[in-house]
Each structure stands twice: as C-alpha cells, then as structure tokens.
Design a protein around this motif. Structure first.
Motif, PDB file in Angstrom:
ATOM      1  N   MET A 146     -20.141 -32.916 -29.727  1.00 48.95           N
ATOM      2  CA  MET A 146     -19.315 -31.861 -29.089  1.00 48.95           C
ATOM      3  C   MET A 146     -18.676 -30.971 -30.139  1.00 48.95           C
ATOM      4  SD  MET A 146     -18.480 -31.000 -26.005  1.00 48.95           S
ATOM      5  CE  MET A 146     -17.347 -29.904 -25.234  1.00 48.95           C
ATOM      6  N   LYS A 147     -18.098 -31.745 -31.182  1.00 52.14           N
ATOM      7  CA  LYS A 147     -17.445 -31.015 -32.279  1.00 52.14           C
ATOM      8  C   LYS A 147     -18.463 -30.159 -33.052  1.00 52.14           C
ATOM      9  CE  LYS A 147     -14.147 -31.880 -35.940  1.00 52.14           C
ATOM     10  NZ  LYS A 147     -13.645 -32.901 -36.866  1.00 52.14           N
ATOM     11  N   GLY A 148     -19.678 -30.840 -33.295  1.00 50.50           N
ATOM     12  CA  GLY A 148     -20.729 -30.137 -34.033  1.00 50.50           C
ATOM     13  C   GLY A 148     -21.202 -28.901 -33.299  1.00 50.50           C
ATOM     14  N   ARG A 149     -21.306 -29.026 -31.951  1.00 52.76           N
ATOM     15  CA  ARG A 149     -21.764 -27.878 -31.170  1.00 52.76           C
ATOM     16  C   ARG A 149     -20.743 -26.721 -31.254  1.00 52.76           C
ATOM     17  NH1 ARG A 149     -23.307 -29.437 -25.262  1.00 52.76           N
ATOM     18  NH2 ARG A 149     -24.534 -31.015 -26.343  1.00 52.76           N
ATOM     19  N   ALA A 150     -19.478 -27.145 -31.227  1.00 61.26           N
ATOM     20  CA  ALA A 150     -18.427 -26.118 -31.313  1.00 61.26           C
ATOM     21  C   ALA A 150     -18.488 -25.398 -32.646  1.00 61.26           C
ATOM     22  CB  ALA A 150     -17.055 -26.766 -31.142  1.00 61.26           C
ATOM     23  N   LEU A 151     -18.753 -26.232 -33.690  1.00 60.13           N
ATOM     24  CA  LEU A 151     -18.832 -25.623 -35.032  1.00 60.13           C
ATOM     25  C   LEU A 151     -20.000 -24.652 -35.118  1.00 60.13           C
ATOM     26  CD1 LEU A 151     -18.021 -28.484 -37.562  1.00 60.13           C
ATOM     27  CD2 LEU A 151     -16.940 -26.238 -37.425  1.00 60.13           C
ATOM     28  N   SER A 152     -21.172 -25.137 -34.576  1.00 54.64           N
ATOM     29  CA  SER A 152     -22.349 -24.259 -34.661  1.00 54.64           C
ATOM     30  C   SER A 152     -22.126 -22.989 -33.833  1.00 54.64           C
ATOM     31  CB  SER A 152     -23.606 -25.006 -34.203  1.00 54.64           C
ATOM     32  OG  SER A 152     -23.517 -25.259 -32.826  1.00 54.64           O
ATOM     33  N   GLY A 153     -21.348 -23.134 -32.755  1.00 55.49           N
ATOM     34  CA  GLY A 153     -21.024 -21.953 -31.924  1.00 55.49           C
ATOM     35  C   GLY A 153     -20.233 -20.942 -32.717  1.00 55.49           C
ATOM     36  N   SER A 154     -19.209 -21.394 -33.452  1.00 55.45           N
ATOM     37  CA  SER A 154     -18.389 -20.445 -34.223  1.00 55.45           C
ATOM     38  C   SER A 154     -19.190 -19.848 -35.373  1.00 55.45           C
ATOM     39  CB  SER A 154     -17.122 -21.143 -34.754  1.00 55.45           C
ATOM     40  OG  SER A 154     -17.490 -22.095 -35.718  1.00 55.45           O
ATOM     41  N   ARG A 155     -20.167 -20.655 -35.904  1.00 62.89           N
ATOM     42  CA  ARG A 155     -21.021 -20.138 -36.978  1.00 62.89           C
ATOM     43  C   ARG A 155     -21.879 -18.977 -36.445  1.00 62.89           C
ATOM     44  NH1 ARG A 155     -23.980 -24.936 -39.156  1.00 62.89           N
ATOM     45  NH2 ARG A 155     -21.898 -25.696 -39.596  1.00 62.89           N
ATOM     46  N   ALA A 156     -22.377 -19.198 -35.246  1.00 62.03           N
ATOM     47  CA  ALA A 156     -23.195 -18.146 -34.613  1.00 62.03           C
ATOM     48  C   ALA A 156     -22.376 -16.879 -34.410  1.00 62.03           C
ATOM     49  CB  ALA A 156     -23.731 -18.642 -33.276  1.00 62.03           C
ATOM     50  N   MET A 157     -21.126 -17.074 -34.018  1.00 63.95           N
ATOM     51  CA  MET A 157     -20.236 -15.915 -33.812  1.00 63.95           C
ATOM     52  C   MET A 157     -20.021 -15.158 -35.115  1.00 63.95           C
ATOM     53  SD  MET A 157     -19.257 -15.378 -30.738  1.00 63.95           S
ATOM     54  CE  MET A 157     -17.685 -14.572 -30.723  1.00 63.95           C
ATOM     55  N   ARG A 158     -19.840 -15.965 -36.200  1.00 63.73           N
ATOM     56  CA  ARG A 158     -19.621 -15.336 -37.518  1.00 63.73           C
ATOM     57  C   ARG A 158     -20.837 -14.516 -37.928  1.00 63.73           C
ATOM     58  NH1 ARG A 158     -16.609 -19.971 -39.258  1.00 63.73           N
ATOM     59  NH2 ARG A 158     -18.441 -20.907 -40.233  1.00 63.73           N
ATOM     60  N   LYS A 159     -22.045 -15.142 -37.666  1.00 67.34           N
ATOM     61  CA  LYS A 159     -23.289 -14.435 -38.016  1.00 67.34           C
ATOM     62  C   LYS A 159     -23.393 -13.126 -37.234  1.00 67.34           C
ATOM     63  CE  LYS A 159     -26.450 -18.067 -39.501  1.00 67.34           C
ATOM     64  NZ  LYS A 159     -27.554 -18.938 -39.053  1.00 67.34           N
ATOM     65  N   LEU A 160     -23.068 -13.236 -35.945  1.00 66.93           N
ATOM     66  CA  LEU A 160     -23.137 -12.051 -35.076  1.00 66.93           C
ATOM     67  C   LEU A 160     -22.183 -10.964 -35.575  1.00 66.93           C
ATOM     68  CD1 LEU A 160     -24.488 -11.082 -32.423  1.00 66.93           C
ATOM     69  CD2 LEU A 160     -22.421 -11.785 -31.239  1.00 66.93           C
ATOM     70  N   ALA A 161     -20.990 -11.402 -35.981  1.00 66.17           N
ATOM     71  CA  ALA A 161     -19.994 -10.449 -36.490  1.00 66.17           C
ATOM     72  C   ALA A 161     -20.496  -9.774 -37.760  1.00 66.17           C
ATOM     73  CB  ALA A 161     -18.677 -11.167 -36.753  1.00 66.17           C
ATOM     74  N   ALA A 162     -21.125 -10.608 -38.652  1.00 70.13           N
ATOM     75  CA  ALA A 162     -21.650 -10.066 -39.914  1.00 70.13           C
ATOM     76  C   ALA A 162     -22.733  -9.030 -39.646  1.00 70.13           C
ATOM     77  CB  ALA A 162     -22.190 -11.207 -40.777  1.00 70.13           C
ATOM     78  N   VAL A 163     -23.620  -9.357 -38.685  1.00 72.18           N
ATOM     79  CA  VAL A 163     -24.714  -8.431 -38.334  1.00 72.18           C
ATOM     80  C   VAL A 163     -24.124  -7.123 -37.803  1.00 72.18           C
ATOM     81  CG1 VAL A 163     -26.633  -8.035 -36.725  1.00 72.18           C
ATOM     82  CG2 VAL A 163     -26.465 -10.199 -37.941  1.00 72.18           C
ATOM     83  N   MET A 164     -23.090  -7.242 -36.967  1.00 73.64           N
ATOM     84  CA  MET A 164     -22.481  -6.039 -36.383  1.00 73.64           C
ATOM     85  C   MET A 164     -21.826  -5.173 -37.448  1.00 73.64           C
ATOM     86  SD  MET A 164     -20.984  -7.219 -32.733  1.00 73.64           S
ATOM     87  CE  MET A 164     -20.495  -5.578 -32.238  1.00 73.64           C
ATOM     88  N   VAL A 165     -21.165  -5.821 -38.422  1.00 76.55           N
ATOM     89  CA  VAL A 165     -20.533  -5.071 -39.521  1.00 76.55           C
ATOM     90  C   VAL A 165     -21.601  -4.329 -40.312  1.00 76.55           C
ATOM     91  CG1 VAL A 165     -19.325  -5.335 -41.734  1.00 76.55           C
ATOM     92  CG2 VAL A 165     -18.467  -6.494 -39.691  1.00 76.55           C
ATOM     93  N   MET A 166     -22.734  -5.061 -40.590  1.00 72.65           N
ATOM     94  CA  MET A 166     -23.814  -4.420 -41.365  1.00 72.65           C
ATOM     95  C   MET A 166     -24.399  -3.229 -40.607  1.00 72.65           C
ATOM     96  SD  MET A 166     -25.775  -7.575 -43.165  1.00 72.65           S
ATOM     97  CE  MET A 166     -27.199  -6.634 -43.630  1.00 72.65           C
ATOM     98  N   LEU A 167     -24.595  -3.433 -39.299  1.00 71.00           N
ATOM     99  CA  LEU A 167     -25.130  -2.327 -38.484  1.00 71.00           C
ATOM    100  C   LEU A 167     -24.186  -1.134 -38.494  1.00 71.00           C
ATOM    101  CD1 LEU A 167     -26.645  -4.122 -35.355  1.00 71.00           C
ATOM    102  CD2 LEU A 167     -27.861  -2.683 -36.989  1.00 71.00           C
ATOM    103  N   GLY A 168     -22.906  -1.439 -38.400  1.00 68.55           N
ATOM    104  CA  GLY A 168     -21.886  -0.378 -38.435  1.00 68.55           C
ATOM    105  C   GLY A 168     -21.935   0.387 -39.739  1.00 68.55           C
ATOM    106  N   ALA A 169     -22.050  -0.411 -40.845  1.00 64.51           N
ATOM    107  CA  ALA A 169     -22.099   0.222 -42.170  1.00 64.51           C
ATOM    108  C   ALA A 169     -23.338   1.089 -42.306  1.00 64.51           C
ATOM    109  CB  ALA A 169     -22.079  -0.850 -43.253  1.00 64.51           C
ATOM    110  N   LEU A 170     -24.482   0.568 -41.765  1.00 61.45           N
ATOM    111  CA  LEU A 170     -25.741   1.334 -41.830  1.00 61.45           C
ATOM    112  C   LEU A 170     -25.636   2.639 -41.046  1.00 61.45           C
ATOM    113  CD1 LEU A 170     -28.544  -1.361 -41.578  1.00 61.45           C
ATOM    114  CD2 LEU A 170     -28.237   0.296 -43.405  1.00 61.45           C
ATOM    115  N   SER A 171     -24.959   2.572 -39.901  1.00 59.90           N
ATOM    116  CA  SER A 171     -24.848   3.788 -39.081  1.00 59.90           C
ATOM    117  C   SER A 171     -24.015   4.857 -39.791  1.00 59.90           C
ATOM    118  CB  SER A 171     -24.241   3.469 -37.718  1.00 59.90           C
ATOM    119  OG  SER A 171     -22.883   3.138 -37.879  1.00 59.90           O
ATOM    120  N   LEU A 172     -23.126   4.398 -40.680  1.00 54.01           N
ATOM    121  CA  LEU A 172     -22.292   5.379 -41.408  1.00 54.01           C
ATOM    122  C   LEU A 172     -22.955   5.868 -42.689  1.00 54.01           C
ATOM    123  CD1 LEU A 172     -18.736   3.829 -41.053  1.00 54.01           C
ATOM    124  CD2 LEU A 172     -19.512   5.967 -40.083  1.00 54.01           C
TER     125      LEU A 172
END
Lengths: 134, 274
Positions: free
Chosen positions: A1-27
């Motif tokens: 349960m704990k591991g799944r929660a951790l992997s969930g937050s990791r996925a969120m971090r990855k998603l956030a990183a991708v969004m930041v990169m996309l934002g930077a690329l658009s600028l």
C-alpha cells in the motif's frame, strides 16, 4: 500500500517535470532572440525588447516583428511620396488600413504610439493622392 | 445699501466690458521659458509635481520629426497623455530616457519607475519640478552664450545655429525611427500678403521639410492640396492654426513679422536711407 502510494507520487513528479519541460519548450521561440542574438531574424529593436520580453501570455517577438516590418515598409516611403504613382499610393493606404487592426491588438503603449504613427503615414499618402488627382 | 450694491455691480460690469474689449496684456515669456511645456495629465494624481519640459534643450539635439513623428509626441501640450508606464516600456520620454543612451560623456537618466524610492527623488524631480525649487541641470544662459542671437522667442537663431554647426539635431533614433531614404529637398516659395503694401511671405519649404519631414505638416496642419487654395489669415494663425501651431508656442513667434514677410513688394520704390 505504502509502495503504491510512493510510486503514485513518483508518477506525479514525473508528470510535473514533463509539464514544466513542455512549458519551457513552448516559450523557447520567444527566448531564442535573446539567447542567440546573432541568429538571423533575431534583431529586436530596443523598444521591442522592452515590450515583448518573454513572459507567459505576452505577444511573441516573431509575431511582433511581422507587423513591425510591415509598418516600417509602409512608412519608409514617406520620404518622397511625390514620386509614387496613384496606384502605389492607393495600395499604401490599403496596406495601412489592413495593418491598423493588427496594431489595435497590441499593448496600450505600443498601440497608442504606432496608431498615431500609422495615421501620419496614411494621412500623407492620402494627401499626396488627392494633390495628384487635382 | 441698495445703492451701494447697484454702484458696485455697475462698476464691475464696466470693468468687464472694458477688459473684454482690450483684453489683458499677456506677459511675454523669458527666453529660457519660451516653448516650455507643463505636463500634468497624471502627475498630481500620482502625488508628483507636474512635469516641466524645456523645449529648447531638446530641439537643440533632435529634429521636430524625430520627436513628433517617430516618438509620436503630440503638437499640443498634454495631448499625448503620457503615462509613467509608457515611459518605462520605452515609449515617449522613455525612448531616450532609458538610462542607456549616451549623451556627451554620460548616460541619459532613466525616466519613471514602478516605485518611487527615496533615492530616486532627485531623479524624479528633474522632470516633475513645477513649483519645486529644483536647480536645472542645463543652464540656458551658458547654453545659448555661443549661439547666434534673435530678437524673440528663445532669443536664438536656430536656423543659423544649425548652419554654423553649433547645434546638430538628430534625425534618426535607432530602434525607433523608420529607415527612410533621404528627404527630397523642397523648393521655397512665396505667398502673397493679403494686406496691401505688406511684404510677401517667403515660405522656407526647404527648412521646414528638413526639420519636420512631410507628414508632420501634411495634412494635419496644412490640409490644402493646391497652392493658393487655402486662405490663411493672421487672426487664425494667432489662434494657433496653420503656422501658429509652432510659431506661437515653440518656433520664433508671430510678432517677428520680418522673418516671414521678407520679400519686398514688387514695384515698390526703395526708400533711401537717411
């Protein structure tokens, strides 16, 4: 349960990183003239650099150059308008009319200045056209 | 009591009628004050003193066309509605007053800032100075000392000063002005005076074109397309129309008749000097 929660937050971090990169690329297109000023087409006037500094939502430097180039091309012909033919003068007036709505979409200061300047050019072309007709 | 009120009312009426007929004599401005513009569209609302703009200082450095066409300053005081934000974005005063442009051996001071910090007070007061005891950076007497003299206005013959190379008004401002081909020099022409015996007017079209370009005068100030079609009258000019747009405010004033009415009347006999 704990591991799944951790992997969930990791996925969120990855998603956030991708969004930041996309934002930077658009600028990136807006940043290019400032990062590589020697690149062809990167010449930005001192006035434009002050008003089109790349902030999200700002008009892009490339788009700004397009109307500015048209403005310069039209108004550079005010030096000796008497040599222009009636057709050329009519075409210049029409180009002024087509450019006006584009300038009206600019920021407050730019709009005020360039509408006045465009008015000067259009007025002169009409004046010379009228004098040629008479 | 009623009689006193009646007498006072009559006296006031008479004074009013007299003043309406003869007007109030306007004080002629001092040479350094001639052309001075006070701008107060937003200054006082923002808690600052109105701006005092010395036209003589700027006309010595820049052509009329550069400021009034390329930078788009209106020809009438206050008509531009300059905001501090415009200046900060690099327009109007900010086109030059950006803290970067070199002037003589230094950089021109920056106009306007988002916040007025105590350290900026002196800089703000260089422009926002009406009613303040501010020592102006450029002294008119020292500036005009070596320049050719004239009787009226700033007391300077600007045309001659330029011919002598003592002032060099810039025609182009990088990043602001449009790159134009050199102006075609226009020929001077004469205009007939309406009053008999008055010398004809020699209009220096050449000089006006060099300083103003075409678009500053046509069609906004001079809209007639055919020479001789518009009848200019001195009362209209004194009201600020036509030549009066500049020659009532910043250029040599209208009381300097001979500057325009310069051509001897044809057929008139020369009066021998005694």
């Amino acid at each position: 349960m704990k591991g799944r929660a951790l992997s969930g937050s990791r996925a969120m971090r990855k998603l956030a990183a991708v969004m930041v990169m996309l934002g930077a690329l658009s600028l990136l297109p807006q940043w290019l003239p400032f990062l590589f000023p020697e690149m062809p087409g990167s010449e930005t006037s001192p006035v434009l650099t002050g008003t089109t500094f790349p902030v999200p939502g700002a008009i892009s430097a490339f788009a700004a150059e397009e109307w500015e180039r048209e403005f310069e091309d039209i108004c550079s012909q005010t030096a000796d308008p008497m040599v222009l033919s009636e057709d050329q003068l009519r075409d210049l007036v029409a180009r002024c009319d087509r450019l006006k709505p584009k300038i009206e979409k600019l920021g407050e200061s730019e709009r005020k200045v360039y509408l006045k300047r465009l008015d000067f050019c259009r007025g002169l072309f009409l004046y010379v056209l009228e004098s040629k007709r008479q | 009591m009623k009689k006193v009120v009646l007498v006072v009312t009559l006296l006031l009426l008479c004074a009013g009628v007299t003043l309406a007929q003869v007007g109030v004599k306007k004080k002629r401005p001092l040479p350094e004050e001639y052309g001075r513009v006070v701008i107060n569209n937003y200054s006082e609302k923002a808690g600052l003193a109105p701006v005092v703009f010395d036209h003589w200082l700027h006309r010595a450095r820049f052509s009329c066309r550069l400021c009034h066409v390329d930078i788009a300053f209106a020809m009438k005081a206050g008509a531009t509605s300059i905001r501090a934000a415009d200046n900060m974005r690099g327009y109007y005063c900010g086109a030059c007053h950006n803290g970067k442009m070199p002037v003589e051996d230094r950089k021109v001071f920056e106009s306007c800032a988002k916040e007025q910090l105590p350290k900026d007070a002196r800089r703000c007061e260089r422009c926002h100075s009406l009613g303040r005891d501010v020592k102006r950076e450029y002294d008119f007497t020292a500036f005009s000392k070596k320049l050719p003299k004239e009787r009226f206005g700033n007391g300077i013959d600007w045309e001659k000063a330029e011919e002598m190379g003592l002032v060099k008004p810039a025609q182009f401002l990088e990043g602001v002005s449009v790159k134009r081909s050199p102006l075609k020099i226009q020929k001077d022409f004469t205009l007939e005076a309406r009053v008999e015996g008055m010398p004809e007017i020699i209009f220096s079209h050449r000089k006006h074109t060099v300083w103003n370009g075409c678009e500053l005068c046509h069609p906004e100030i001079f809209f007639g397309v055919k020479k001789g079609m518009t009848k200019y009258t001195m009362p209209e000019i004194f009201e600020g129309k036509y030549c009066g747009v500049c020659h009532r405010t910043v250029a040599f004033p209208l009381i300097d008749c001979q500057r325009c009415h310069a051509k001897p009347v044809q057929g008139a006999e020369a009066v021998p000097a005694r």
